[in-house]
Design an enzyme around this catalytic site. Structure first.
Site, PDB file in Angstrom:
ATOM      1  N   ARG A   1       0.854  -1.197   0.000  1.00 44.78           N
ATOM      2  CA  ARG A   1       0.000   0.000   0.000  1.00 44.78           C
ATOM      3  C   ARG A   1       0.889   1.246   0.000  1.00 44.78           C
ATOM      4  NH1 ARG A   1      -1.483   1.736   4.746  1.00 44.78           N
ATOM      5  NH2 ARG A   1      -2.101  -0.324   5.485  1.00 44.78           N
TER       6      ARG A   1
ATOM      7  N   TYR B   1     -16.564  18.799 -13.653  1.00 51.16           N
ATOM      8  CA  TYR B   1     -17.072  17.442 -13.919  1.00 51.16           C
ATOM      9  C   TYR B   1     -18.180  17.080 -12.911  1.00 51.16           C
ATOM     10  CZ  TYR B   1     -17.082  12.328 -13.751  1.00 51.16           C
ATOM     11  OH  TYR B   1     -17.468  11.015 -13.715  1.00 51.16           O
TER      12      TYR B   1
ATOM     13  N   ASP C   1      -7.553  20.436 -12.633  1.00 57.02           N
ATOM     14  CA  ASP C   1      -7.905  19.132 -13.190  1.00 57.02           C
ATOM     15  C   ASP C   1      -7.569  19.222 -14.683  1.00 57.02           C
ATOM     16  OD1 ASP C   1      -9.113  16.948 -14.391  1.00 57.02           O
ATOM     17  OD2 ASP C   1     -10.798  16.908 -12.994  1.00 57.02           O
TER      18      ASP C   1
ATOM     19  N   LYS D   1      -8.497   8.534 -18.771  1.00 53.62           N
ATOM     20  CA  LYS D   1      -8.734   9.200 -20.043  1.00 53.62           C
ATOM     21  C   LYS D   1      -7.467   9.212 -20.910  1.00 53.62           C
ATOM     22  CE  LYS D   1     -12.789   9.742 -18.208  1.00 53.62           C
ATOM     23  NZ  LYS D   1     -12.697   9.970 -16.815  1.00 53.62           N
TER      24      LYS D   1
HETATM   25  C1  LIG Z   1     -12.464  16.093 -15.888  1.00 57.21           C
HETATM   26  C2  LIG Z   1     -12.655  14.848 -15.065  1.00 57.21           C
HETATM   27  N1  LIG Z   1     -12.133  14.790 -13.826  1.00 57.21           N
HETATM   28  C3  LIG Z   1     -12.278  13.694 -13.054  1.00 57.21           C
HETATM   29  C4  LIG Z   1     -12.977  12.599 -13.487  1.00 57.21           C
HETATM   30  C5  LIG Z   1     -13.137  11.399 -12.585  1.00 57.21           C
HETATM   31  O1  LIG Z   1     -12.282  10.385 -12.976  1.00 57.21           O
HETATM   32  P1  LIG Z   1     -12.583   8.805 -12.755  1.00 57.21           P
HETATM   33  O2  LIG Z   1     -13.767   8.468 -13.599  1.00 57.21           O
HETATM   34  O3  LIG Z   1     -11.312   8.156 -13.212  1.00 57.21           O
HETATM   35  O4  LIG Z   1     -12.844   8.621 -11.304  1.00 57.21           O
HETATM   36  C6  LIG Z   1     -13.526  12.605 -14.774  1.00 57.21           C
HETATM   37  C7  LIG Z   1     -14.284  11.435 -15.263  1.00 57.21           C
HETATM   38  O5  LIG Z   1     -14.925  11.471 -16.283  1.00 57.21           O
HETATM   39  C8  LIG Z   1     -13.365  13.767 -15.578  1.00 57.21           C
HETATM   40  O6  LIG Z   1     -13.890  13.844 -16.816  1.00 57.21           O
END
Ligand SMILES: Cc1ncc(COP(=O)(O)O)c(C=O)c1O
Length: 396
Positions: free
Chosen positions: A63, A115, A187, A212
């Site tokens: 971990r 998001y 982000d 992504k």
């Molecule tokens: C801009 C953005 N940030 C964070 C996330 C969250 O990521 P995860 O789906 O890997 O938890 C997403 C998911 O679509 C996203 O588009």
């Protein structure tokens, strides 16, 4: 070898002036010392044998440290221009860990069109722990400044936003954050570090859903936080181990494979999205196209300044939910699916899919209409993608 020594020797392989795509392929990795394997192995182990009490090779319990995860963390830290990175089981786990750096009573300013899952975490989970959040259009500096209170500790920015493609000026926002001693988090999932490196503009922390573009092959879920300040690095190292939402060795390995082709993939994502945006902009059934690479985008100049490409994401409005559903249901090559950033082109209806957890009145406020369709352009031949959209729109 102690962990510190390992980091040093691994990074020594890269010349100091290595360019971006070279960094993507090599940073954090060297041939496996026991076999010469060019690819960092999947260290699928829960613990590490010690020679004597306290005598180990820098790894004690999986971990806390894992060599495959460490290679990925060093790779992405270098790609984003940070000092260290910490990998998590999902993008949301990464964002959640960042918020545990805060204390009860702290206030966070957030891009209003963030998001949907981030909004849900902040509003439905973290408010219960006495954190408060104000959502503003961070493309307007004045609105950020007006939202600052004595308790404001964090500015959480997404640029470009999903799905309305609004941009925030990162240099200007970081100057403001610095002036008020606020930690600025970006982000960077949507743009990818190929197109935008927020740390170079003054961000303190960068977060990604590695699910992504970083992984890029639609076969892994993960998240990463990149840091530059020593105090943040110490804090994140502690929280990653303390809360334990770590990324698995196999997912770490998949994402390491993904980052090797990141620069190549992003070039094709850019080309394809630009071609689709230009096609859609001239289509009689399309009311509006949202893509920073179009001169008609209100922040095209900022995009050209802040990004080295306009990205693989675009949105268009066909006027109504029925028409949007028709287009989504009629495409054949494009896949109707949530998520983005993979080699395959995905299409989605944000109001009923990715943003269904955002209340309708909030969606209206951020300009997210029921007629919007979002595309994550893959790396196929753009002519095939245009042909697919043409037949879907003709029948819609
Ligand atoms: C801009 C953005 N940030 C964070 C996330 C969250 O990521 P995860 O789906 O890997 O938890 C997403 C998911 O679509 C996203 O588009």
């Amino acid at each position: 070898m102690p962990l510190g020594g390992m980091i040093k020797s691994k990074l020594m392989k890269l010349p100091d002036d290595a360019r971006f795509s070279t960094i993507c392929i090599h940073a954090g990795q060297e041939p496996d010392p026991s076999t010469g394997a060019i690819i960092t192995p999947i260290y699928q182990t829960s613990t590490y044998v010690q020679e004597a009490v306290g005598q180990h090779k820098g790894f004690e319990y999986a971990r806390t440290q894992n060599p495959t995860r460490l290679a990925l963390e060093m790779n992405i830290a270098a790609i984003e221009g940070g000092k260290a990175a910490f990998a998590f089981a999902s993008g949301m786990a990464a964002i959640d860990t960042i918020t545990t750096m805060l204390e009860a009573g702290d206030h966070v300013i957030v891009t209003d069109n963030t998001y949907g899952g981030t909004y849900r975490l902040f509003e439905q989970v973290l408010r219960r722990y006495q954190l408060s959040f104000t959502y503003v259009d961070t493309s307007c500096l004045e609105l950020i400044e007006r939202a600052i209170r004595p308790q404001t500790k964090m500015l959480f920015i997404e640029t470009p936003t999903n799905p309305v493609m609004r941009l925030t000026d990162l240099s200007a926002a970081s100057e403001l954050a610095r002036k008020h001693r606020i930690t600025m988090v970006v982000d960077n999932t949507f743009a990818s570090p190929v197109l935008q490196r927020p740390i170079a503009f003054g961000a303190d922390l960068v977060v990604h859903s590695t699910t992504k573009y970083l992984n890029g092959h639609s076969d892994s879920v993960g998240g990463i936080v990149v840091a530059v300040r020593d105090e943040d690095i110490e804090s994140l190292k502690f929280l990653q181990n303390a809360a334990g939402a770590i990324l698995s060795p196999f997912d770490s390995w998949l994402i390491l494979r993904g980052t090797k082709t990141l620069a190549l993939r992003m070039a094709q994502h850019n080309t394809n999205a630009q071609a689709l945006a230009e096609y859609l902009a001239g289509h009689p059934k399309v009311k509006a196209v949202f893509y920073p690479g179009l001169p008609s985008h209100p922040q095209h100049a900022l995009a050209a300044r802040q990004m080295t490409g306009f990205g693989g994401m675009l949105t268009f409005d066909v006027g109504s939910q029925d028409a949007a559903h028709e287009v989504c249901n009629r495409v054949r090559l494009m896949a109707l699916a949530e998520s983005l950033g993979g080699v395959e082109t995905l299409i989605s209806h944000p109001a009923s899919m990715t943003h269904a957890s955002v209340p309708p009145e909030r969606r209206a406020k951020i300009g997210l209409t029921d007629g919007m369709v979002r595309i994550s352009a893959g790396v196929e031949d753009p002519a095939d993608l245009i042909a697919d959209l043409a037949q879907a729109l003709a029948a819609a």
